[in-house]
Design an enzyme around this catalytic site. Sequence first.
Site, PDB file in Angstrom:
ATOM      1  N   SER A 139     -32.710  -7.915  16.696  1.00  0.00           N
ATOM      2  CA  SER A 139     -33.552  -9.120  16.768  1.00  0.00           C
ATOM      3  C   SER A 139     -33.264  -9.957  15.532  1.00  0.00           C
ATOM      4  O   SER A 139     -32.718  -9.442  14.539  1.00  0.00           O
ATOM      5  CB  SER A 139     -35.024  -8.684  16.760  1.00  0.00           C
ATOM      6  OG  SER A 139     -35.878  -9.790  16.524  1.00  0.00           O
ATOM      7  N   TYR A 152     -42.082  -3.263  13.877  1.00  0.00           N
ATOM      8  CA  TYR A 152     -40.984  -3.920  14.615  1.00  0.00           C
ATOM      9  C   TYR A 152     -39.868  -4.334  13.653  1.00  0.00           C
ATOM     10  O   TYR A 152     -38.688  -4.060  13.893  1.00  0.00           O
ATOM     11  CB  TYR A 152     -41.549  -5.132  15.359  1.00  0.00           C
ATOM     12  CG  TYR A 152     -40.589  -5.798  16.318  1.00  0.00           C
ATOM     13  CD1 TYR A 152     -40.428  -5.317  17.611  1.00  0.00           C
ATOM     14  CD2 TYR A 152     -39.845  -6.919  15.940  1.00  0.00           C
ATOM     15  CE1 TYR A 152     -39.560  -5.928  18.507  1.00  0.00           C
ATOM     16  CE2 TYR A 152     -38.977  -7.531  16.818  1.00  0.00           C
ATOM     17  CZ  TYR A 152     -38.836  -7.037  18.104  1.00  0.00           C
ATOM     18  OH  TYR A 152     -37.971  -7.650  18.983  1.00  0.00           O
TER      19      TYR A 152
HETATM   20  P1  NAD Z   1     -39.381  -6.550  28.118  1.00  0.00           P
HETATM   21  O1  NAD Z   1     -40.758  -6.037  27.851  1.00  0.00           O
HETATM   22  O2  NAD Z   1     -39.155  -7.485  29.258  1.00  0.00           O
HETATM   23  O3  NAD Z   1     -38.360  -5.357  28.274  1.00  0.00           O
HETATM   24  C1  NAD Z   1     -38.485  -4.150  27.568  1.00  0.00           C
HETATM   25  C2  NAD Z   1     -37.857  -3.079  28.399  1.00  0.00           C
HETATM   26  O4  NAD Z   1     -38.015  -1.828  27.728  1.00  0.00           O
HETATM   27  C3  NAD Z   1     -38.548  -2.950  29.777  1.00  0.00           C
HETATM   28  O5  NAD Z   1     -37.574  -2.643  30.752  1.00  0.00           O
HETATM   29  C4  NAD Z   1     -39.470  -1.761  29.550  1.00  0.00           C
HETATM   30  O6  NAD Z   1     -39.779  -1.105  30.760  1.00  0.00           O
HETATM   31  C5  NAD Z   1     -38.605  -0.925  28.635  1.00  0.00           C
HETATM   32  N1  NAD Z   1     -39.360   0.102  27.911  1.00  0.00           N
HETATM   33  C6  NAD Z   1     -40.490  -0.038  27.174  1.00  0.00           C
HETATM   34  N2  NAD Z   1     -40.890   1.170  26.725  1.00  0.00           N
HETATM   35  C7  NAD Z   1     -39.984   2.069  27.171  1.00  0.00           C
HETATM   36  C8  NAD Z   1     -39.858   3.469  27.054  1.00  0.00           C
HETATM   37  N3  NAD Z   1     -40.757   4.213  26.386  1.00  0.00           N
HETATM   38  N4  NAD Z   1     -38.811   4.072  27.658  1.00  0.00           N
HETATM   39  C9  NAD Z   1     -37.910   3.352  28.391  1.00  0.00           C
HETATM   40  N5  NAD Z   1     -37.978   2.022  28.529  1.00  0.00           N
HETATM   41  C10 NAD Z   1     -39.009   1.394  27.924  1.00  0.00           C
HETATM   42  O7  NAD Z   1     -38.903  -7.205  26.729  1.00  0.00           O
HETATM   43  P2  NAD Z   1     -37.568  -7.994  26.337  1.00  0.00           P
HETATM   44  O8  NAD Z   1     -38.013  -9.237  25.700  1.00  0.00           O
HETATM   45  O9  NAD Z   1     -36.593  -8.036  27.429  1.00  0.00           O
HETATM   46  O10 NAD Z   1     -37.017  -7.046  25.165  1.00  0.00           O
HETATM   47  C11 NAD Z   1     -35.827  -6.276  25.255  1.00  0.00           C
HETATM   48  C12 NAD Z   1     -35.291  -6.009  23.857  1.00  0.00           C
HETATM   49  O11 NAD Z   1     -34.948  -7.248  23.244  1.00  0.00           O
HETATM   50  C13 NAD Z   1     -36.284  -5.324  22.921  1.00  0.00           C
HETATM   51  O12 NAD Z   1     -35.620  -4.374  22.121  1.00  0.00           O
HETATM   52  C14 NAD Z   1     -36.802  -6.477  22.079  1.00  0.00           C
HETATM   53  O13 NAD Z   1     -37.260  -6.048  20.828  1.00  0.00           O
HETATM   54  C15 NAD Z   1     -35.558  -7.329  21.975  1.00  0.00           C
HETATM   55  N6  NAD Z   1     -35.811  -8.734  21.622  1.00  0.00           N
HETATM   56  C16 NAD Z   1     -36.533  -9.556  22.460  1.00  0.00           C
HETATM   57  C17 NAD Z   1     -36.733 -10.885  22.100  1.00  0.00           C
HETATM   58  C18 NAD Z   1     -37.477 -11.859  22.999  1.00  0.00           C
HETATM   59  O14 NAD Z   1     -37.732 -12.996  22.589  1.00  0.00           O
HETATM   60  N7  NAD Z   1     -37.826 -11.520  24.218  1.00  0.00           N
HETATM   61  C19 NAD Z   1     -36.220 -11.365  20.899  1.00  0.00           C
HETATM   62  C20 NAD Z   1     -35.505 -10.501  20.069  1.00  0.00           C
HETATM   63  C21 NAD Z   1     -35.301  -9.181  20.457  1.00  0.00           C
END
Ligand code: NAD
Length: 257
Positions: A139, A152
Amino acid sequence: MSLAGKTAVVTGSNSGIGLGIAQELARAGANVVLNSFSDRPEDHALADRIAAEHSVAVRYIAADMSRADQCRDLIAQAGTCDILVNNAGVQHVAAIDAFPTEKWDQIIAINLSSAFHTTAAALPGMKARGWGRVINIASAHGLTASPFKSAYVAAKHGIVGLSKVTALEVAGQGITCNAVCPGYVLTPLVEAQIPDQMKTHNMTRDEVIKNVMLERQPSRQFATVEQLGGTVVFLCSAAADQITGTTISVDGGWTAL
Ligand code: NAD
């Protein structure tokens, strides 16, 4: 480019960025293993849909990334793992002195330790085949900090460090490891918050996006899951053979500030 014949495991890929990455890998010809902790018919139906759309093999394997044994078991069940994308992640926002211990432990387990366990399980196969890609979804918070996101930010800085160590341990063996650092990404979760924010701030959709949500992102535009998927596919290409142990920001200029 074609990833035909390669198998990719993407953790946390039944929604959001992980799903976008899985779709782009399938579009590039890779067979894909989808994952989350749930085991619902719709999770398996999602795998069938992507398989049909891109004519590749797609499986859904339920495994809880907060559990070391299940992380390692996911890789074992996948059979082959040429491309490992550690994407599963959760968030909790609170001041350090009010941060629940169980939330700290959960975030460190899912956002950081899971990548250690899956990588440990996947590297022997990659070494034996002389090719591999480990791509950790960090991130902008892997490079900068915000208040109230201690677990985080610590986990995301940690996964940037883990990516460097992984890269060094396998350098010269056809295996690379990098961290992708997204800024704010337009996922269904974020999209769903826009109507409420419009009401709260009495703003248009565009104003909420530019002035509230993307206040720290100089482009004032979200990154998209397709762009994240495209970045991962690029890191799997021959052009990226010497890109290892580094971070790639997809953040509209956030970390340039
Ligand atoms: P999201 O909530 O849509 O996806 C998260 C995924 O992780 C989902 O498929 C969820 O089911 C899965 N998950 C959660 N707990 C779990 C567990 N215990 N075991 C297995 N799977 C699990 O969120 P997202 O925004 O798509 O985030 C995905 C990644 O990207 C994360 O690591 C997040 O930190 C990172 N990220 C997101 C953003 C953003 O703006 N959305 C920005 C920077 C980084």
